[in-house]
Scaffold this active site. Structure first.
Site, mmCIF file in Angstrom:
data_model
loop_
_atom_site.group_PDB
_atom_site.id
_atom_site.type_symbol
_atom_site.label_atom_id
_atom_site.label_comp_id
_atom_site.label_asym_id
_atom_site.label_seq_id
_atom_site.Cartn_x
_atom_site.Cartn_y
_atom_site.Cartn_z
ATOM 1 N N TYR A 197 0.836 -1.199 0.000
ATOM 2 C CA TYR A 197 0.000 0.000 0.000
ATOM 3 C C TYR A 197 0.870 1.249 0.000
ATOM 4 O O TYR A 197 1.696 1.449 0.887
ATOM 5 C CB TYR A 197 -0.890 -0.031 1.244
ATOM 6 C CG TYR A 197 -1.922 1.054 1.318
ATOM 7 C CD1 TYR A 197 -3.047 1.012 0.519
ATOM 8 C CD2 TYR A 197 -1.775 2.115 2.196
ATOM 9 C CE1 TYR A 197 -4.014 2.002 0.605
ATOM 10 C CE2 TYR A 197 -2.736 3.112 2.284
ATOM 11 C CZ TYR A 197 -3.848 3.048 1.482
ATOM 12 O OH TYR A 197 -4.802 4.027 1.557
ATOM 13 N N TYR B 26 -5.108 5.059 -7.681
ATOM 14 C CA TYR B 26 -5.431 4.908 -6.256
ATOM 15 C C TYR B 26 -6.726 4.133 -6.138
ATOM 16 O O TYR B 26 -7.805 4.659 -6.366
ATOM 17 C CB TYR B 26 -5.567 6.277 -5.600
ATOM 18 C CG TYR B 26 -5.824 6.238 -4.114
ATOM 19 C CD1 TYR B 26 -5.030 5.490 -3.264
ATOM 20 C CD2 TYR B 26 -6.862 6.963 -3.548
ATOM 21 C CE1 TYR B 26 -5.254 5.462 -1.893
ATOM 22 C CE2 TYR B 26 -7.097 6.949 -2.175
ATOM 23 C CZ TYR B 26 -6.290 6.200 -1.352
ATOM 24 O OH TYR B 26 -6.518 6.188 0.001
#
Lengths: 138, 385
Positions: free
Chosen positions: B288, B338
């Site tokens: 992430y 994203y």
């Protein structure tokens, strides 16, 4: 103090009113547990260490150090546009808690992590005084 | 009570996603997160070979309402259904909860569906009326403080102070993402960037620059999980959830004083203790990267390098597709899109399956997905040997 202050303001509530009453008197108050002595921030209704609801608002030394700091270049808040680039610091108080604030009284370039600072109060409206920090005069 | 042995008991049967690059260039104020989720669901269903009627569990994330999602998909009577908040930390947690439900017999086939219309509706992750004002009556916004990126910037500045980490390290991470995205036809940003480009990109919350930031986008990702036995009879080779762990880290700020080191160490200990393979055996690491420093915190916290050593550990060679730890092979959040971790999870599955075309890492049998955030988590995936 200006009446046309346009930046975001805190909205004191039952929980935080003593804190903002304190800053208005130019005192930095923190909750301190009557049972275990723990000091915490931001406000809550019980001690996060021992869960007691018995606490007092205790005057902090006002001294601390810069845990970290940034310079904001992005315009997130229109009212801050004229201040860009402005600093935001995360200050660790002598009593332990950390709070978001601004460093005043020195250029952004002069700020560094672990820099010793002390609180100063900026009376931004008739109701609100913000706790900011300046380099500690040694 | 003895812990349920989850090792390789649940597998990914299907993954699907929307376009990312095309959506980025086509704003639509009426784009629906449900339709984003539905597109991904249809693709994942096709990928798995399952039919809609075999899906008896639905978890949605970022999609506001599971009832509407199920209604849109015509899934009338799911046995296991709920919603997780739309934060990046929830991606792997959604899969973990689905795996627990399957292992416990509460559902046979769980569709984990993510849908997001953030770019089209102007999601800003900072500023706005009342930003930072919460129930305490204390306001970060009064000091001009806002946004997760600024919180990560605080942590990175501290990391620099403690360990001498250089800004060029973040540049290596941003460049690596872009190199990988150049080989990903679906990525939003595919043009190569140089270290000069990185260092010349404008500051957002100094020390972080534009190229450290994720690309807010619209899109959807769906991952369908089922039992390992059932997955073996389906269209695609199973990718097993080999081990997984999570740990929270809460104080009053996103900024935490150890850059998530403690919860990540908890995750690493639990996840690798339950695993048959270690860090050195990973085919890829999909980590992430809401902002590039999060990668450094994760690499340290999970023990790929010592605490404070990530600045030296991260080299272009080490994290490249043919390196020691191929990192964010789809381009990550700063170049692919994203998708709050979801697209990286899909990439982990596809790398283990060997489906990644030009960006495929050779001989990739295992994958890590990990996330450093106020809930840290990790999942180790493996395919059949």
């Amino acid at each position: 103090m200006t009446s046309d202050y346009a930046k975001p303001l805190p909205r004191p509530n039952r929980l935080s009113q003593p804190f903002w009453d304190g800053t208005k008197r130019h005192e930095l108050l923190l909750q301190k547990c009557n049972d275990c002595g723990h000091v915490w921030f931001p406000p809550s209704q019980r001690c996060p260490k021992c869960l007691s609801t018995e606490y007092e608002w205790s005057k902090a030394s006002g001294r601390g150090k810069v845990w970290s700091w940034i310079v904001m270049w992005q315009r997130y808040f229109p009212a801050f546009e004229a201040d860009i680039p402005y600093n935001v610091a995360y200050v660790e108080l002598e009593e332990g808690p950390r709070l978001m604030t601004n460093i005043v009284g020195c250029d952004n370039d002069a700020i560094h992590c672990d820099m010793a600072v002390e609180v100063v109060f900026e009376d931004v409206t008739s109701e609100i005084s913000l706790p900011k920090f300046c380099p500690l005069s040694s | 009570m003895a812990a349920l042995d989850l090792k390789d008991k649940v597998a990914v049967a299907g993954v699907g996603n929307t376009s990312f690059g095309a959506l980025y260039r086509d704003l639509d104020a009426e784009r629906s997160p449900y339709e984003m989720g539905a597109q991904a669901f249809v693709a994942a269903l096709e990928d798995s070979g399952l039919t809609k009627d075999e899906v008896d569990g639905v978890l949605v994330c970022r999609i506001p309402d599971y009832a509407r999602m199920c209604d849109v998909l015509g899934i009338r009577y799911p046995r296991f259904v709920n919603v997780l908040e739309g934060g990046g930390r929830q991606a792997s947690l959604t899969l973990q909860y689905a795996a627990l439900a399957i292992a416990a017999g509460q559902a046979d086939v769980v569709a984990c569906i993510y849908g997001n219309n953030g770019r089209s509706v102007g999601a800003r992750y900072g500023g706005g009326a009342g930003g930072g004002i919460n129930e305490t009556g204390i306001s970060d916004a009064a000091f001009g403080m806002t946004s997760p990126g600024a919180s990560v910037a605080h942590m990175f500045r501290r990391h620099q102070h403690l360990y001498g980490t250089k800004e060029e390290t973040l540049g290596h991470l941003a460049i690596n993402n872009r190199l990988n995205a150049a080989l990903n036809p679906n990525a939003v940003m595919r043009d190569p960037i140089s270290m000069d480009d990185y260092l010349n990109s404008r500051y957002i919350a100094e020390p972080l620059r534009l190229l450290d930031y994720c690309l807010i986008n619209d899109g959807g990702v769906c991952t369908i999980l089922t039992s390992a036995e059932r997955a073996k009879s389906l269209r695609k080779p199973p990718v097993y959830l080999h081990s997984m762990a999570a740990a929270g880290d809460f104080n009053h700020q996103y900024t935490v004083d150890d850059m998530f080191y403690t919860p990540l160490q908890m995750v690493a200990k639990e996840m690798f203790a339950a695993s048959d393979f270690g860090r050195e055996d990973l085919g890829v690491a999909e980590i992430y990267d809401n902002f590039t420093p999060t990668l450094l915190f994760t690499l340290e916290g999970l023990g790929f390098c010592g605490r404070g050593e990530s600045g030296d550990w991260v080299t272009p060679e080490r994290i490249a597709r043919d390196g020691e730890l191929p990192l964010n092979t789809s381009g990550g959040h700063t170049s692919e899109s994203y998708m709050q971790g979801w697209a990286l999870l899909a990439e982990a599955v596809r790398q283990v399956r060997g489906e990644c075309g030009e960006r495929q890492v050779a001989d990739c049998k295992t994958a890590l997905y990990a996330c450093a955030a106020p809930i840290c988590s990790g999942i180790l995936f493996r395919g059949d040997a």
